[in-house]
Design a protein around this motif. Structure first.
Motif, PDB file in Angstrom:
ATOM      1  N   GLY A 256       0.800  -1.219   0.000  1.00 40.80           N
ATOM      2  CA  GLY A 256       0.000   0.000   0.000  1.00 40.80           C
ATOM      3  C   GLY A 256       0.828   1.262   0.000  1.00 40.80           C
ATOM      4  N   VAL A 257       2.063   1.201  -0.520  1.00 47.00           N
ATOM      5  CA  VAL A 257       2.969   2.347  -0.532  1.00 47.00           C
ATOM      6  C   VAL A 257       2.886   3.015  -1.903  1.00 47.00           C
ATOM      7  N   SER A 258       2.408   4.242  -1.928  1.00 47.58           N
ATOM      8  CA  SER A 258       2.330   4.988  -3.175  1.00 47.58           C
ATOM      9  C   SER A 258       3.590   5.810  -3.375  1.00 47.58           C
ATOM     10  N   SER A 259       3.668   6.473  -4.517  1.00 48.36           N
ATOM     11  CA  SER A 259       4.853   7.288  -4.809  1.00 48.36           C
ATOM     12  C   SER A 259       4.983   8.459  -3.852  1.00 48.36           C
ATOM     13  N   ALA A 260       3.870   8.885  -3.219  1.00 46.82           N
ATOM     14  CA  ALA A 260       3.930   9.991  -2.262  1.00 46.82           C
ATOM     15  C   ALA A 260       4.511   9.560  -0.922  1.00 46.82           C
ATOM     16  N   ASP A 261       4.596   8.252  -0.672  1.00 47.64           N
ATOM     17  CA  ASP A 261       5.096   7.739   0.598  1.00 47.64           C
ATOM     18  C   ASP A 261       6.523   7.233   0.517  1.00 47.64           C
ATOM     19  N   MET A 262       7.217   7.498  -0.589  1.00 48.64           N
ATOM     20  CA  MET A 262       8.588   7.012  -0.735  1.00 48.64           C
ATOM     21  C   MET A 262       9.319   7.854  -1.766  1.00 48.64           C
ATOM     22  N   HIS A 263      10.638   7.712  -1.770  1.00 42.29           N
ATOM     23  CA  HIS A 263      11.485   8.346  -2.785  1.00 42.29           C
ATOM     24  C   HIS A 263      12.637   7.399  -3.078  1.00 42.29           C
ATOM     25  N   THR A 264      12.922   7.203  -4.366  1.00 44.16           N
ATOM     26  CA  THR A 264      13.923   6.231  -4.789  1.00 44.16           C
ATOM     27  C   THR A 264      14.965   6.907  -5.664  1.00 44.16           C
ATOM     28  N   GLU A 265      16.226   6.571  -5.425  1.00 36.52           N
ATOM     29  CA  GLU A 265      17.339   7.011  -6.270  1.00 36.52           C
ATOM     30  C   GLU A 265      18.059   5.779  -6.792  1.00 36.52           C
ATOM     31  N   TYR A 266      18.347   5.773  -8.108  1.00 36.26           N
ATOM     32  CA  TYR A 266      18.965   4.617  -8.744  1.00 36.26           C
ATOM     33  C   TYR A 266      20.426   4.920  -9.097  1.00 36.26           C
ATOM     34  N   SER A 267      21.220   3.857  -9.132  1.00 47.08           N
ATOM     35  CA  SER A 267      22.613   3.998  -9.559  1.00 47.08           C
ATOM     36  C   SER A 267      22.659   4.233 -11.069  1.00 47.08           C
ATOM     37  N   GLU A 268      23.832   4.590 -11.568  1.00 44.03           N
ATOM     38  CA  GLU A 268      23.960   4.906 -12.990  1.00 44.03           C
ATOM     39  C   GLU A 268      23.646   3.706 -13.873  1.00 44.03           C
ATOM     40  N   ASN A 269      24.032   2.508 -13.446  1.00 45.96           N
ATOM     41  CA  ASN A 269      23.770   1.313 -14.265  1.00 45.96           C
ATOM     42  C   ASN A 269      22.373   0.741 -14.031  1.00 45.96           C
ATOM     43  N   GLY A 270      21.621   1.298 -13.058  1.00 49.91           N
ATOM     44  CA  GLY A 270      20.261   0.844 -12.813  1.00 49.91           C
ATOM     45  C   GLY A 270      20.132  -0.476 -12.098  1.00 49.91           C
ATOM     46  N   CYS A 271      21.243  -1.020 -11.598  1.00 49.53           N
ATOM     47  CA  CYS A 271      21.215  -2.326 -10.920  1.00 49.53           C
ATOM     48  C   CYS A 271      21.030  -2.198  -9.414  1.00 49.53           C
ATOM     49  N   MET A 272      21.120  -1.003  -8.901  1.00 46.20           N
ATOM     50  CA  MET A 272      21.003  -0.788  -7.460  1.00 46.20           C
ATOM     51  C   MET A 272      20.200   0.478  -7.204  1.00 46.20           C
ATOM     52  N   ALA A 273      19.461   0.486  -6.108  1.00 47.36           N
ATOM     53  CA  ALA A 273      18.656   1.655  -5.752  1.00 47.36           C
ATOM     54  C   ALA A 273      18.574   1.759  -4.244  1.00 47.36           C
ATOM     55  N   ILE A 274      18.426   2.982  -3.762  1.00 47.20           N
ATOM     56  CA  ILE A 274      18.148   3.221  -2.351  1.00 47.20           C
ATOM     57  C   ILE A 274      16.792   3.916  -2.271  1.00 47.20           C
ATOM     58  N   ALA A 275      16.006   3.521  -1.291  1.00 49.03           N
ATOM     59  CA  ALA A 275      14.655   4.051  -1.147  1.00 49.03           C
ATOM     60  C   ALA A 275      14.439   4.539   0.270  1.00 49.03           C
ATOM     61  N   ALA A 276      13.812   5.715   0.400  1.00 44.83           N
ATOM     62  CA  ALA A 276      13.438   6.275   1.700  1.00 44.83           C
ATOM     63  C   ALA A 276      11.925   6.194   1.838  1.00 44.83           C
TER      64      ALA A 276
END
Length: 431
Positions: A256-276
């Motif tokens: 039940g997590v929408s885009s307003a409840d999180m923020h994601t940043e991806y690495s340059e190659n797109g293989c890794m991401a961190i989410a708050a």
């Protein structure tokens, strides 16, 4: 007369399971004798109440019927939520204007039933699966679809039947023998005790208070300015890139997590991401049961690449901390003769330049009299720290060292003319 005053209310039947709670109603809301109906007359205000019991598990339903043309909002709410449904993150309402709301966010949903006397709204709560809990509504037996998917931080928080209205309204709730029962849901009055919270609602209220509610601002999410427990690293297997749209859909369906409840940043190659996330419970749930094809890690088990990406996105607060340390130390030593006014101004100054390790000499002390040598107590009391740095810890250390010297010199000074009170440091916290 339908509405009775508090002293005139009939006692609640001993076998009653579901009812409207007189002690959980706004002032001005009146209940009828059997605690199934309520009414209110207020001037341009939303007033409401909650019922019992609170539901923790299972699938249950109740109905609200409009007894006169009015504007109502019906739904479910936690014991610690506001009685004005939908204006906080712990309550979920469906209003007569055809709007649904939670967290004070209003969206189009269903049909309008404002001023429709005799309209029956069925409130459905499905908590059979922990990660697929949802709320939906029916109008006169017609299902309006899923209105809310409950966030994971509410999984262990009981939800209570609730309604509120604006200005003059009157309604009746049915907790059994519903006019438009919905298949797969049990009447709230026939609920199993194992699925319910205690009748008082106090335990549930405490759980709702301590649950991590999503009160994090959008700016804080975008800058990852949240506790480390709210951040997760996601890695794909091998060199495969992360499906961003698929990940967003999975988070919405499963948690039940929408885009307003999180923020994601991806690495340059797109293989890794961190989410708050707005709550640590989502991050923990992801670590326990990761999305398909991904591995999830929590702090401090981040990879070096994830740690670098997080450090680049987070705001730096070191300078702010240093400025606060300067102000505190300068204020504590403001009237102490150990430091000169010039040195105090240097401590207070907010230096934006890199740290300078050069020694800053203190002002030259006055020349001693001919009968005084350089080791006299009078000159020792004038000694100052020659190293003034912009770092808060070093400033604090220099202040403590200087005060220690002052106390030592005072102890060595002979007392004349009888007993004399020894003067300690002006700030007890630095003693």
């Amino acid at each position: 007369e339908l509405c009775l005053r508090e002293s005139q209310r009939a006692p609640l039947p001993m076998d009653a399971v579901a009812f409207l709670a007189a002690d959980d109603a706004d002032e001005g809301v009146e209940l009828d004798a059997d605690r199934s109906g309520a009414s209110c007359s207020a001037d341009d205000a939303w007033l409401g109440l909650r019922g019992r019991p609170g539901v923790l598990k299972g699938a249950y339903q109740f109905e609200v019927e409009l007894l006169k043309p009015c504007l109502l909002r019906v739904g479910w709410a936690a014991a610690a939520g506001r009685r004005a449904l939908g204006t906080d993150a712990r309550s979920f309402g469906y209003g007569g204007t055809g709007m649904k709301s939670t967290g004070n966010k209003f969206e189009r949903y269903g049909e309008m039933f404002e001023d429709s006397a005799g309209a029956v709204i069925t409130c459905l709560l499905d908590r059979r699966e922990a990660r697929k809990q949802c709320i939906s509504f029916c109008v006169n037996g017609k299902h309006m679809g899923i209105a809310f998917r409950l966030p994971t931080w509410l999984t262990e928080v009981a939800l209570y039947p609730a309604l509120c209205g604006r200005e003059d309204w009157q309604a009746r709730c049915r907790f059994r023998d519903l006019r438009y029962p919905h298949g797969g849901f049990r009447d709230l009055a026939e609920a199993c005790s194992a699925d319910l919270a205690p009748d008082s609602g106090r335990e549930s209220a405490a759980a709702a208070v301590f649950a991590a509610a999503p009160f994090v601002e959008e700016r804080e999410l975008q800058q990852f300015d949240v506790p480390d427990e709210n951040i997760a690293e996601m890695r794909s297997a091998g060199s495969a890139t992360i499906d961003r749209q698929g990940l967003r859909r999975w988070l919405l369906d499963e948690h039940g997590v929408s885009s307003a409840d999180m923020h994601t940043e991806y690495s340059e190659n797109g293989c890794m991401a961190i989410a708050a996330f707005t709550t640590h419970r989502v991050a923990r749930s992801l670590a326990a049961d990761p999305p398909p094809g991904l591995k999830v890690f929590l702090r401090p088990s981040f990879s070096p690449a994830a740690a670098d990406l997080l450090a680049a996105r987070r705001p730096c607060k070191r300078r702010t901390t240093d400025a606060v340390a300067r102000r505190l130390i300068a204020g504590a030593l403001d009237r102490d003769g150990l430091l000169t006014q010039e040195q105090l101004r240097m401590i207070r100054a907010r230096d934006s330049k890199p740290e300078n390790t050069e020694r800053i000499p203190p002002p030259a002390p006055p020349m001693p009299d001919s009968d005084e040598d350089s080791s006299s107590p009078r000159l020792q009391r004038r000694e100052v720290s020659q190293k003034i740095t912009p770092t808060g810890n070093r400033l604090l250390g220099a202040a403590l060292q200087g005060l220690g010297r002052k106390r030592q010199s005072q102890a060595e000074t002979p007392q004349q003319g009888g007993e004399r009170r020894t003067r300690g440091p002006r700030n007890a916290l630095l003693a």
